[in-house]
Design an enzyme around this catalytic site. Structure first.
Site, mmCIF file in Angstrom:
data_model
loop_
_atom_site.group_PDB
_atom_site.id
_atom_site.type_symbol
_atom_site.label_atom_id
_atom_site.label_comp_id
_atom_site.label_asym_id
_atom_site.label_seq_id
_atom_site.Cartn_x
_atom_site.Cartn_y
_atom_site.Cartn_z
ATOM 1 N N ALA A 34 0.860 -1.184 0.000
ATOM 2 C CA ALA A 34 0.000 0.000 0.000
ATOM 3 C C ALA A 34 0.895 1.231 0.000
ATOM 4 O O ALA A 34 2.032 1.181 0.480
ATOM 5 C CB ALA A 34 -0.885 -0.022 1.236
ATOM 6 N N GLY B 155 0.590 -5.318 0.737
ATOM 7 C CA GLY B 155 -0.575 -5.470 -0.143
ATOM 8 C C GLY B 155 -0.224 -6.121 -1.481
ATOM 9 O O GLY B 155 -1.090 -6.737 -2.111
ATOM 10 N N GLU C 159 -0.243 -9.717 -0.845
ATOM 11 C CA GLU C 159 -1.634 -10.109 -0.579
ATOM 12 C C GLU C 159 -2.423 -10.240 -1.883
ATOM 13 O O GLU C 159 -3.219 -11.171 -2.049
ATOM 14 C CB GLU C 159 -2.282 -9.096 0.379
ATOM 15 C CG GLU C 159 -1.666 -9.201 1.774
ATOM 16 C CD GLU C 159 -2.097 -8.078 2.701
ATOM 17 O OE1 GLU C 159 -1.823 -6.891 2.390
ATOM 18 O OE2 GLU C 159 -2.709 -8.371 3.741
ATOM 19 N N GLU D 102 4.530 -5.079 7.153
ATOM 20 C CA GLU D 102 3.684 -4.120 7.873
ATOM 21 C C GLU D 102 4.106 -3.937 9.322
ATOM 22 O O GLU D 102 3.988 -2.855 9.892
ATOM 23 C CB GLU D 102 2.213 -4.564 7.822
ATOM 24 C CG GLU D 102 1.560 -4.427 6.452
ATOM 25 C CD GLU D 102 1.723 -5.651 5.575
ATOM 26 O OE1 GLU D 102 2.599 -6.501 5.857
ATOM 27 O OE2 GLU D 102 0.973 -5.769 4.600
HETATM 28 C C1 HXC Z 1 4.939 4.539 -1.180
HETATM 29 C C2 HXC Z 1 6.917 3.637 -1.905
HETATM 30 C C3 HXC Z 1 6.558 2.367 -1.369
HETATM 31 C C4 HXC Z 1 5.296 2.248 -0.724
HETATM 32 C C5 HXC Z 1 8.498 2.194 -2.270
HETATM 33 N N1 HXC Z 1 8.116 3.475 -2.459
HETATM 34 N N2 HXC Z 1 7.555 1.497 -1.614
HETATM 35 N N3 HXC Z 1 6.102 4.695 -1.805
HETATM 36 N N4 HXC Z 1 4.528 3.353 -0.652
HETATM 37 N N5 HXC Z 1 4.858 1.082 -0.216
HETATM 38 C C6 HXC Z 1 8.849 4.547 -3.119
HETATM 39 C C7 HXC Z 1 10.015 5.039 -2.281
HETATM 40 O O1 HXC Z 1 9.586 5.975 -1.323
HETATM 41 C C8 HXC Z 1 10.881 5.687 -3.345
HETATM 42 O O2 HXC Z 1 10.328 6.940 -3.675
HETATM 43 C C9 HXC Z 1 10.686 4.766 -4.545
HETATM 44 O O3 HXC Z 1 9.452 4.047 -4.313
HETATM 45 C C10 HXC Z 1 11.788 3.738 -4.690
HETATM 46 O O4 HXC Z 1 11.935 3.068 -3.454
HETATM 47 P P1 HXC Z 1 13.331 2.966 -2.653
HETATM 48 O O5 HXC Z 1 13.004 2.731 -1.240
HETATM 49 O O6 HXC Z 1 14.210 4.114 -2.998
HETATM 50 O O7 HXC Z 1 13.927 1.645 -3.318
HETATM 51 P P2 HXC Z 1 14.867 0.564 -2.641
HETATM 52 O O8 HXC Z 1 15.958 1.202 -1.838
HETATM 53 O O9 HXC Z 1 15.260 -0.368 -3.752
HETATM 54 O O10 HXC Z 1 13.938 -0.229 -1.610
HETATM 55 C C11 HXC Z 1 12.840 -0.962 -2.082
HETATM 56 C C12 HXC Z 1 11.927 -1.407 -0.915
HETATM 57 C C13 HXC Z 1 11.537 -0.166 -0.079
HETATM 58 C C14 HXC Z 1 12.674 -2.418 -0.040
HETATM 59 C C15 HXC Z 1 10.715 -2.098 -1.541
HETATM 60 O O11 HXC Z 1 11.044 0.828 -0.959
HETATM 61 C C16 HXC Z 1 10.478 -0.448 0.926
HETATM 62 O O12 HXC Z 1 10.746 -1.005 1.988
HETATM 63 N N6 HXC Z 1 9.228 -0.045 0.621
HETATM 64 C C17 HXC Z 1 8.131 -0.178 1.560
HETATM 65 C C18 HXC Z 1 7.596 -1.576 1.560
HETATM 66 C C19 HXC Z 1 6.465 -1.756 2.566
HETATM 67 O O13 HXC Z 1 6.639 -1.500 3.767
HETATM 68 N N7 HXC Z 1 5.311 -2.211 2.081
HETATM 69 C C20 HXC Z 1 4.152 -2.459 2.927
HETATM 70 C C21 HXC Z 1 3.274 -1.250 2.952
HETATM 71 S S1 HXC Z 1 1.915 -1.452 4.045
HETATM 72 P P3 HXC Z 1 11.269 8.241 -3.869
HETATM 73 O O14 HXC Z 1 10.260 9.338 -4.141
HETATM 74 O O15 HXC Z 1 12.039 8.379 -2.615
HETATM 75 O O16 HXC Z 1 12.117 7.894 -5.049
HETATM 76 C C22 HXC Z 1 0.825 -2.417 3.232
HETATM 77 C C23 HXC Z 1 -0.464 -2.664 3.951
HETATM 78 C C24 HXC Z 1 -1.499 -3.296 3.053
HETATM 79 O O17 HXC Z 1 1.048 -2.855 2.157
HETATM 80 C C25 HXC Z 1 -2.856 -3.288 3.652
HETATM 81 C C26 HXC Z 1 -3.456 -1.936 3.749
HETATM 82 C C27 HXC Z 1 -4.852 -1.924 4.189
#
Ligand code: HXC
Length: 260
Positions: A66, A111, A114, A134
């Site tokens: 998400a 997500g 999922e 998460e």
């Molecule tokens: C918003 C995101 C994002 C996310 C990555 N980006 N994941 N933006 N939401 N989930 C953005 C980063 O901010 C960055 O933007 C660009 O994408 C590239 O990501 P980087 O982090 O620079 O890349 P990298 O170093 O290769 O790392 C990749 C990664 C990391 C390991 C996937 O981005 C990460 O940990 N992302 C979050 C993953 C996460 O926690 N997902 C779960 C979300 S909660 P900029 O602008 O800086 O270039 C969820 C709940 C679902 O999913 C249910 C809800 C109801």
């Protein structure tokens, strides 16, 4: 239909929906989820579509979860709206009568994993990685992760991933049974499409019956589940495609299913 955050293409009865926000690693924001829901609805309404494939744009991500920028702004009420928007799209996805394959080309996190687990099965690129991170955000999965993951890999393996939020490789996901197949990145879509074409050539009635028998049966006790299979078998037996399939075998020719 026009979309901004996904793209949709159909070829020979196989539709591919591509999550398309590569700059944010295809993270799920509200706009994308609305478009995804519309696209799934359109697939459900189109009898000509035989298989659906989901994948991510770019070479880094399927879906990195998400959109955390949007998540961070939600209060409890808005969080429920956000969850329901995603969940209703995912529920509609699971209700499709056709096979759905996730072609996981990179990160499938939160997500993203999922959605992939809500598909019938997953093929992954060697570059893919999987996780439910998460917990690291002080959250838990909201699109079925605490339920589907343990059903796929067992409670203990799932809890380890859910408690630590750690990422695993495609090979580890294969070992755990999350994915069916791991291939080189450049071979992913060809491999997925070859399987999709194979399934698209089968009779629609029996494909639908397999899907419903497996999915409904898994939610029932074995006696009820076996009855579900018997009913589905009887339904298939009465179909013109079953006549065609059995006749073709006896006449030593390839069947030409009509989907009836
Ligand atoms: C918003 C995101 C994002 C996310 C990555 N980006 N994941 N933006 N939401 N989930 C953005 C980063 O901010 C960055 O933007 C660009 O994408 C590239 O990501 P980087 O982090 O620079 O890349 P990298 O170093 O290769 O790392 C990749 C990664 C990391 C390991 C996937 O981005 C990460 O940990 N992302 C979050 C993953 C996460 O926690 N997902 C779960 C979300 S909660 P900029 O602008 O800086 O270039 C969820 C709940 C679902 O999913 C249910 C809800 C109801």
């Amino acid at each position: 239909m026009s979309y901004e955050h996904i793209s949709v293409a159909t070829e020979q009865g196989i539709t591919t929906i591509t999550f398309n926000r590569p700059k944010a690693l295809n993270a799920l924001n509200s706009a994308l989820l609305e478009e995804f829901a519309r696209a799934v609805e359109a697939v459900a309404a189109d009898e000509e579509i035989r298989v659906l494939v989901l994948t991510g744009a770019g070479d880094k991500a399927f879906v990195a979860g998400a959109d955390i920028t949007e998540l961070a702004r939600l209060d409890t009420l808005k969080a429920k709206v956000f969850i329901n928007r995603g969940l209703s799209a995912i529920n509609a996805l699971t209700q499709l009568s056709i096979p759905v394959i996730a072609a996981v080309n990179g990160f499938a996190l939160g997500g993203g994993l999922e959605i992939a687990m809500a598909c019938d099965f997953i093929y992954a690129s060697e570059k893919a990685s999987f996780g439910q991170p998460e917990i690291k955000l002080g959250l838990i999965p909201g699109y079925g992760g605490t339920q589907r993951l343990p059903r796929i890999i067992g409670a203990a393996q799932a809890k380890e991933l859910l408690f630590t939020g750690k990422m695993i490789s495609a090979v580890e996901a294969l070992r755990l049974g999350i994915v069916n197949k791991v291939v080189a990145p450049e071979a992913l879509m060809d491999t997925v499409m070859a399987t999709a074409r194979e399934m698209a050539a089968m009779g629609r009635v029996s494909v639908r019956a397999v899907k419903q028998a497996v999915d409904n049966g898994l939610n029932a006790d074995l006696t009820t589940a076996l009855r579900i299979e018997t009913d589905a078998f009887a339904l298939c037996m009465a179909s013109p495609d079953a006549k065609e399939g059995t006749s073709a075998f006896l006449e030593k020719r390839k069947p030409a299913f009509t989907g009836k």
